[in-house]
Structure formats: C-alpha cells, structure tokens
Scaffold this active site. Structure first.
Site, PDB file in Angstrom:
ATOM      1  CB  SER A 154      34.432  35.583  37.169  1.00 23.79           C
ATOM      2  OG  SER A 154      35.458  36.293  36.583  1.00 23.79           O
ATOM      3  CG  ASP A 160      34.865  39.191  39.580  1.00 18.90           C
ATOM      4  OD1 ASP A 160      35.379  39.318  38.292  1.00 18.90           O
ATOM      5  OD2 ASP A 160      35.682  38.183  40.140  1.00 18.90           O
TER       6      ASP A 160
END
Length: 452
Positions: free
Chosen positions: A98, A240
C-alpha cells in the site's frame, strides 16, 4: 524461521523484503491460503514494487502446489483485485504494501466475493498452518493462466457512476508512481475531462515522493499543480490505488470525512434509510449528516476487514474511513478509491459550484489530522491519558477515545500496520482543536521517545 508475530497484522501480512517477507514465505502463504479455503481457483494480482512480481509468482506457485488454479491478473490496483474476486466469486490475493516505503511489501487476502480476511476470518488459521506445517499433498498441481481485467473493471465502475452529464473539468492526478498510473487513463477517459498527469510511470522506488497521501507533504506537488493549471480539482492515490485523496480548486486538501458525508448523502438518496458505516476516527459530522438525511449511522473500528464485515452484517450501502478508504455495497462491500473519485467528480460535474463550496456544507469541524508518535510504552501511555481524563466520557472501541464536553474529542490508537501511536483531535474551531492537541501531546511527552 520467519517471525510471524511481527509480519501478520490485524488484517493483512506486511513487512520488509527480504528479511521479513521473501519468495519462500510467499509460496508458503499461498499454499496455506489455498489449503485453508479448499479453493479450486484464486485470483492473484500485484503492484509495481520491485519485489512484487517475484512475490506474486511465488505465491501463485504455492497456490498451484495445492492443486488450485490461479488467475494471474498482473499489475493491478487492490480494488481491481477485489473486482476479480467479487465478479467471479473466487478468493484473491494482492501483493502490495500500500502506502509503505519501498523496502516493504505485503499480502492482502480476500475470500470469494471480496469478503475480508483478518485475524478472526482466516489469518489466525493461516499462521497456525505456517507454524505447524501443511499436510502432504500428492495430487495434480493447479494451472496458472493470465488475464487482463482492466477493461471489464473500468466498464463496471462507469456503469455505477454516470459521468456523461458532467460539465467540462480539468483534473490533476498524482499517481505517485503507483498503480493509479495504469488505472486512471482507462477509467477516467472522457471527452469532458482534461487530465493532467503527475508521476504516472510505474516505479516502486517512488522517485518523487512516497505514495502516501495521508502525509500532507506528499500532496504538495499536487497542490502546486492544481493552482498552476487552474484545475477544478486534484486527485492523489496511494501505491496500490485503493485510496484516493482530494484537493480543491484552491489547492486545499479536502477532508476525507467530508468526502464520506458527500458520498453517504448520494447513496442515501438512492437507498433511503440505509445503513452507513464509519470508523471511530471519522468526524462526528458524518453520523450527524447521515442521520439528517434519514440514514442509520454505524460506528466501527479502523481497518478494511472490520468495516467490510460490519457493512455485511448491517446491509450497509456505504462505508467510509478518515484514511481515504471508501467502501461500496455495489462493489462487494470492498473499498475503491477510483469509485470514490468517480462519485466526487460526478457531484462536481453536475454542480455549478467549485469544489471548495460544494464540500463546505460537509465540513462542520476542525480536525488535527493524524499525528504519529513513537512511544517506548504504548499501554502505559494510554493508561496515563485515560487516568488524566477519568472524569469525562471514554470508550475503547478502537484505542482510546475521550470526549471533552464543549471542547471536542480525541482518539489515541496503536497502528495495526506500523509501530506507532496515532493521535486524532477534532473540535468546533482551530483554536480549541490546537489547545486539546497540545494538551494531549504535552501529557504524552512523558513517554515520547521521538519528539513531536
């Protein structure tokens, strides 16, 4: 032997590569996940981090080693992985860390229909399998095939939000060298939009800035570009691309809580009386406005696995978090930064107002933003703060939330993904917010090892 206690978090697997997470462990996790579910087909995607293709290949090989087939969807956003899981009703795995720095990577898992996998929904069992060892398997290995689902994903989102009635808009997008650089050009292609691209080249070393829009410093390039180009709004995605942050035409950051309220009111107009889920850190304006629009606000813990489960339990139409995660019943209760972006763009495109004016009605209070602290003894610090405020209301749904009559509220919460204690403060005005913030920080100064 890998130290799984530091690697397996509350709702994903995340650590540094290769000392905490490597190809061998990714293979084992893939095998354990396939065995735990008894799955016959899993979707596997990955982001643009340097280690991601190799980890995804190892994870897929682990899945195949247990006889399950793999649908390899390649370079994708996390919400595209959820689309694969939801639309095909199969489990999925996304290789990503992430918003974390380049040295990190991780694995986000979901069950069929993009249902969450957290400590109470599979991660604990997967850890046990990794520690005790899988039973022998001597069957036929599964097959791995590749497919590009981006066109189908883009078409699905565009059917959920109709942009055709939009007025012309100039939109600056900062992809942060993350997966939005691949996704945005396909989803947001529209004759009414003039897209200005920042950092669309996929590069997991993050040469311009870390793809973490929660940090205001990482929004500075976007803010400058919005003003420079005279744009109507700016979008910033994390690595992401499952989170989206917004900047208005003046270059000012839009509160994610205000975005939660905006989307909630849009969804309630479509589903009157529906439940809306919000987390413990979100502005108190969210439950107020949900109630005013006839909805049923439901408060829950921070984190995607918690939000998704509460949404499913309450048939909620939408859920939102202060961290830029937005969840949609029409998207299998999963979070999608791109779908949130479409909602904001449609709302702006159908309004004669600038974004700053459009969002003003959803911004009732002043928030500190998330303040991250490194503490030597987190439990002792929380006890100290609670004892100091023992005469006022407190709750422990997620960390410690203290409500101060006439002064607002604050929350102290240990991070689920990093060794930090996070402080959030909200009040009716900036002066009161700053006073409460500094009061708590001064109190915590007895335990802070890294200064403010």
């Amino acid at each position: 032997m890998h130290d799984l206690s530091t690697l397996i978090k509350a709702y994903d697997i995340r650590g540094t590569v290769p000392d905490q997470l490597d190809d061998d462990l990714a293979f084992q996790v893939g095998a354990a996940f396939a065995h735990h579910l008894g799955a016959t087909l899993l979707a596997v995607g990955h982001d643009m981090r340097v280690s991601s293709p190799s980890l995804a290949a190892a994870f897929s090989a682990g899945v195949a080693s247990r006889g399950a087939d793999v649908l390899a969807i390649g370079f994708v956003s996390t919400d595209l992985l959820y689309f694969a899981s939801g639309s095909q009703n199969i489990p999925g795995a996304m290789i990503t860390a992430s918003h974390n720095p380049p040295a990190y990577n991780g694995i986000k898992l979901c069950r069929p229909g993009a249902a969450p996998v957290g400590q109470d929904t599979g991660l604990r069992e997967i850890r046990a399998l990794l520690e005790t060892g899988l039973p022998e398997y001597d069957g036929v290995p599964g097959r791995i095939r590749s497919e590009d689902l981006l066109p189908s994903y883009a078409g699905y989102l565009r059917r959920l939000v109709d942009l055709d009635g939009s007025r012309p808009l100039k939109i600056v997008i900062d992809a942060g060298n993350g997966m939005a650089g691949r996704i945005v050009p396909v989803v947001l292609e529209h004759p009414a939009f003039d897209l200005v691209q920042l950092y669309f080249e996929l590069d997991g070393t993050f040469p311009h800035h870390v793809a973490n829009p929660m940090d205001p410093a990482n929004l500075e390039d976007l803010r400058i570009a919005v003003r420079l180009h005279g744009a109507d709004l700016g979008l910033a995605f994390d690595g992401d691309a499952d989170r989206c942050f917004f900047v208005d035409e003046e270059g000012d950051r839009v509160s994610p809580s205000a975005v939660v309220s905006l989307i909630a009111t849009r969804e309630l107009a479509r589903r009157p009386g529906a439940a809306i889920v919000y987390n413990a850190i979100t502005s108190k304006a969210v439950p107020e406005q949900v109630t005013e629009h006839g909805g049923r606000p439901i408060r829950t813990r921070v984190g995607h696995s918690f939000v998704k489960q509460v949404m499913a339990d309450n048939n909620a139409v939408f859920g939102g978090e202060h961290s830029g995660h937005y969840y949609f019943q029409d998207f299998w209760n999963a979070d999608s930064g791109m779908l949130a972006a479409l909602h904001v763009i449609e709302a702006l495109g159908q309004s004669a107002q600038p974004l700053s004016a459009l969002m003003r009605e959803f911004s009732r209070y002043v928030a500190s933003g998330e303040i991250n602290l490194t503490l030597e003894d987190v439990p002792a610090a929380l006890t100290l703060v609670e004892n100091h405020y023992r005469d006022v209301a407190a709750d422990h749904l997620d960390g410690l939330t203290i409500t101060l009559p006439g002064r607002g509220w604050f929350n102290l919460r240990p991070s689920n993904t990093e060794p930090l204690l996070r402080l959030n403060v909200e009040a009716a005005d900036h002066a009161t917010m700053a006073q409460v913030r500094d009061e708590v920080l001064d109190l915590l100064g007895q335990h802070v090892s890294t200064g403010r």
